[in-house]
Design a protein around this motif. Structure first.
Motif, PDB file in Angstrom:
ATOM      1  N   UNK A  96      -1.586  -7.213 -33.179  1.00 21.42           N
ATOM      2  CA  UNK A  96      -2.672  -7.915 -32.494  1.00 21.42           C
ATOM      3  C   UNK A  96      -3.036  -9.209 -33.216  1.00 21.42           C
ATOM      4  N   UNK A  97      -3.107  -9.149 -34.532  1.00 24.55           N
ATOM      5  CA  UNK A  97      -3.404 -10.359 -35.314  1.00 24.55           C
ATOM      6  C   UNK A  97      -2.272 -11.383 -35.175  1.00 24.55           C
ATOM      7  N   UNK A  98      -1.027 -10.903 -35.222  1.00 26.72           N
ATOM      8  CA  UNK A  98       0.124 -11.796 -35.090  1.00 26.72           C
ATOM      9  C   UNK A  98       0.120 -12.516 -33.743  1.00 26.72           C
ATOM     10  N   UNK A  99      -0.121 -11.764 -32.664  1.00 29.24           N
ATOM     11  CA  UNK A  99      -0.122 -12.384 -31.340  1.00 29.24           C
ATOM     12  C   UNK A  99      -1.347 -13.269 -31.132  1.00 29.24           C
ATOM     13  N   UNK A 100      -2.430 -12.985 -31.820  1.00 29.51           N
ATOM     14  CA  UNK A 100      -3.583 -13.887 -31.779  1.00 29.51           C
ATOM     15  C   UNK A 100      -3.197 -15.256 -32.321  1.00 29.51           C
ATOM     16  N   UNK A 101      -2.470 -15.264 -33.428  1.00 26.54           N
ATOM     17  CA  UNK A 101      -2.016 -16.524 -34.027  1.00 26.54           C
ATOM     18  C   UNK A 101      -1.015 -17.224 -33.112  1.00 26.54           C
ATOM     19  N   UNK A 102      -0.065 -16.468 -32.541  1.00 27.56           N
ATOM     20  CA  UNK A 102       0.947 -17.061 -31.668  1.00 27.56           C
ATOM     21  C   UNK A 102       0.317 -17.721 -30.444  1.00 27.56           C
ATOM     22  N   UNK A 103      -0.635 -17.056 -29.834  1.00 28.60           N
ATOM     23  CA  UNK A 103      -1.298 -17.621 -28.664  1.00 28.60           C
ATOM     24  C   UNK A 103      -2.219 -18.783 -29.038  1.00 28.60           C
ATOM     25  N   UNK A 104      -2.806 -18.739 -30.206  1.00 29.12           N
ATOM     26  CA  UNK A 104      -3.634 -19.863 -30.666  1.00 29.12           C
ATOM     27  C   UNK A 104      -2.784 -21.116 -30.828  1.00 29.12           C
ATOM     28  N   UNK A 105      -1.614 -20.959 -31.448  1.00 31.64           N
ATOM     29  CA  UNK A 105      -0.703 -22.100 -31.609  1.00 31.64           C
ATOM     30  C   UNK A 105      -0.267 -22.637 -30.247  1.00 31.64           C
ATOM     31  N   UNK A 106       0.019 -21.735 -29.311  1.00 34.76           N
ATOM     32  CA  UNK A 106       0.421 -22.167 -27.972  1.00 34.76           C
ATOM     33  C   UNK A 106      -0.675 -22.983 -27.301  1.00 34.76           C
ATOM     34  N   UNK A 107      -1.906 -22.508 -27.401  1.00 35.66           N
ATOM     35  CA  UNK A 107      -3.014 -23.240 -26.794  1.00 35.66           C
ATOM     36  C   UNK A 107      -3.240 -24.595 -27.427  1.00 35.66           C
ATOM     37  N   UNK A 108      -3.162 -24.656 -28.752  1.00 32.26           N
ATOM     38  CA  UNK A 108      -3.394 -25.923 -29.463  1.00 32.26           C
ATOM     39  C   UNK A 108      -2.296 -26.933 -29.144  1.00 32.26           C
ATOM     40  N   UNK A 109      -1.046 -26.507 -29.170  1.00 32.15           N
ATOM     41  CA  UNK A 109       0.073 -27.418 -28.914  1.00 32.15           C
ATOM     42  C   UNK A 109       0.011 -27.969 -27.494  1.00 32.15           C
ATOM     43  N   UNK A 110      -0.209 -27.095 -26.526  1.00 30.11           N
ATOM     44  CA  UNK A 110      -0.263 -27.564 -25.145  1.00 30.11           C
ATOM     45  C   UNK A 110      -1.492 -28.434 -24.888  1.00 30.11           C
ATOM     46  N   UNK A 111      -2.616 -28.090 -25.519  1.00 30.97           N
ATOM     47  CA  UNK A 111      -3.817 -28.912 -25.356  1.00 30.97           C
ATOM     48  C   UNK A 111      -3.624 -30.302 -25.945  1.00 30.97           C
ATOM     49  N   UNK A 112      -2.862 -30.394 -27.018  1.00 33.89           N
ATOM     50  CA  UNK A 112      -2.604 -31.692 -27.665  1.00 33.89           C
ATOM     51  C   UNK A 112      -1.868 -32.634 -26.709  1.00 33.89           C
ATOM     52  N   UNK A 113      -0.871 -32.120 -26.012  1.00 37.55           N
ATOM     53  CA  UNK A 113      -0.096 -32.979 -25.108  1.00 37.55           C
ATOM     54  C   UNK A 113      -0.765 -33.130 -23.749  1.00 37.55           C
ATOM     55  N   UNK A 114      -1.543 -32.152 -23.333  1.00 37.18           N
ATOM     56  CA  UNK A 114      -2.215 -32.250 -22.039  1.00 37.18           C
ATOM     57  C   UNK A 114      -3.394 -33.203 -22.084  1.00 37.18           C
ATOM     58  N   UNK A 115      -3.933 -33.456 -23.265  1.00 32.61           N
ATOM     59  CA  UNK A 115      -5.134 -34.277 -23.402  1.00 32.61           C
ATOM     60  C   UNK A 115      -4.915 -35.706 -22.913  1.00 32.61           C
ATOM     61  N   UNK A 116      -3.746 -36.257 -23.212  1.00 31.36           N
ATOM     62  CA  UNK A 116      -3.512 -37.652 -22.824  1.00 31.36           C
ATOM     63  C   UNK A 116      -2.733 -37.811 -21.541  1.00 31.36           C
TER      64      UNK A 116
END
Length: 220
Positions: A102-122
């Motif tokens: 559960x902790x591992x997948x929390x980190x994996x999904x957090x990275x996914x959200x941050x990476x996609x948000x970075x490129x979606x922002x602009x």
């Protein structure tokens, strides 16, 4: 007491509900991110600049989504599968495995959200590709929050199990209501037979030694 039993039951119910929510949200994200990835690939051929970073972010999220969908049915329905004869599935419900995963997948999904948000922002929203990419980004955060909540729930169940002296390999759905140590052991079935055997031995001894009187319980 009663409150301990109630809180343990609620934690276990919440754990199962969060697993079901995880599978539903991951299935939705699989559709949304696949559409976004296809849109990025189509749009990339119409532009002079490369959209490889956008494609990479969506591909990573797709990977995490598929990994979730391939892994967590065995965790969510481990008890049912084990009872059906798939005993190897029991390992997925060990409390230490559930907490770590559960902790591992929390980190994996957090990275996914941050990476996609970075490129979606602009990305301008008037592009169809950007709208689909931002939708996939928004949905990527839902599994993250579900896994985060489940990490807390599983940590509380782990603490309850350890407080009761149970090993970390105990199955999560078998954590005892009161002590947290697992189901109470069944009473040994051979106690009565041992008593009967001892009685027979005593009778045999006094029968073969008539000079020895058998003790009689005092009358009240």
């Amino acid at each position: 007491g009663y409150l301990t039993m109630l809180s343990t039951s609620l934690l276990k119910l919440l754990r199962y509900s969060l697993y079901l929510a995880t599978l539903v949200l991951a299935a939705i994200e699989l559709i949304v991110v696949s559409v976004a990835l296809a849109a990025v690939s189509d749009f990339d051929g119409l532009t002079y600049g490369s959209l490889s970073p956008w494609r990479g972010g969506a591909a990573y999220t797709l990977f995490v989504t598929l990994l979730t969908l391939l892994t967590y049915p065995f965790v969510a329905f481990g008890n049912i599968l084990t009872n059906r004869g798939f005993h190897m599935c029991a390992r997925y419900n060990m409390v230490i495995y559930e907490v770590v995963s559960a902790v591992l997948f929390t980190v994996l999904w957090f990275v996914a959200g941050v990476v996609m948000a970075h490129y979606a922002d602009g990305c301008p929203s008037f592009y169809s590709m950007c709208g689909k990419y931002k939708a996939a980004t928004a949905f990527a955060w839902f599994p993250f929050f579900v896994f985060l909540c489940n990490s807390v729930v599983l940590s509380l169940l782990t603490h309850r199990a350890r407080k009761g002296g149970a090993p970390l390999t105990i199955l999560t759905y078998e954590i005892d209501y009161e002590s947290g140590s697992g189901p109470a052991p069944a009473a040994p079935q051979h106690v009565e037979s041992q008593y009967q055997q001892a009685t027979k031995t005593d009778a045999s001894y006094y029968g073969s030694n008539p000079q020895v009187s058998m003790p009689v319980a005092p009358s009240h």
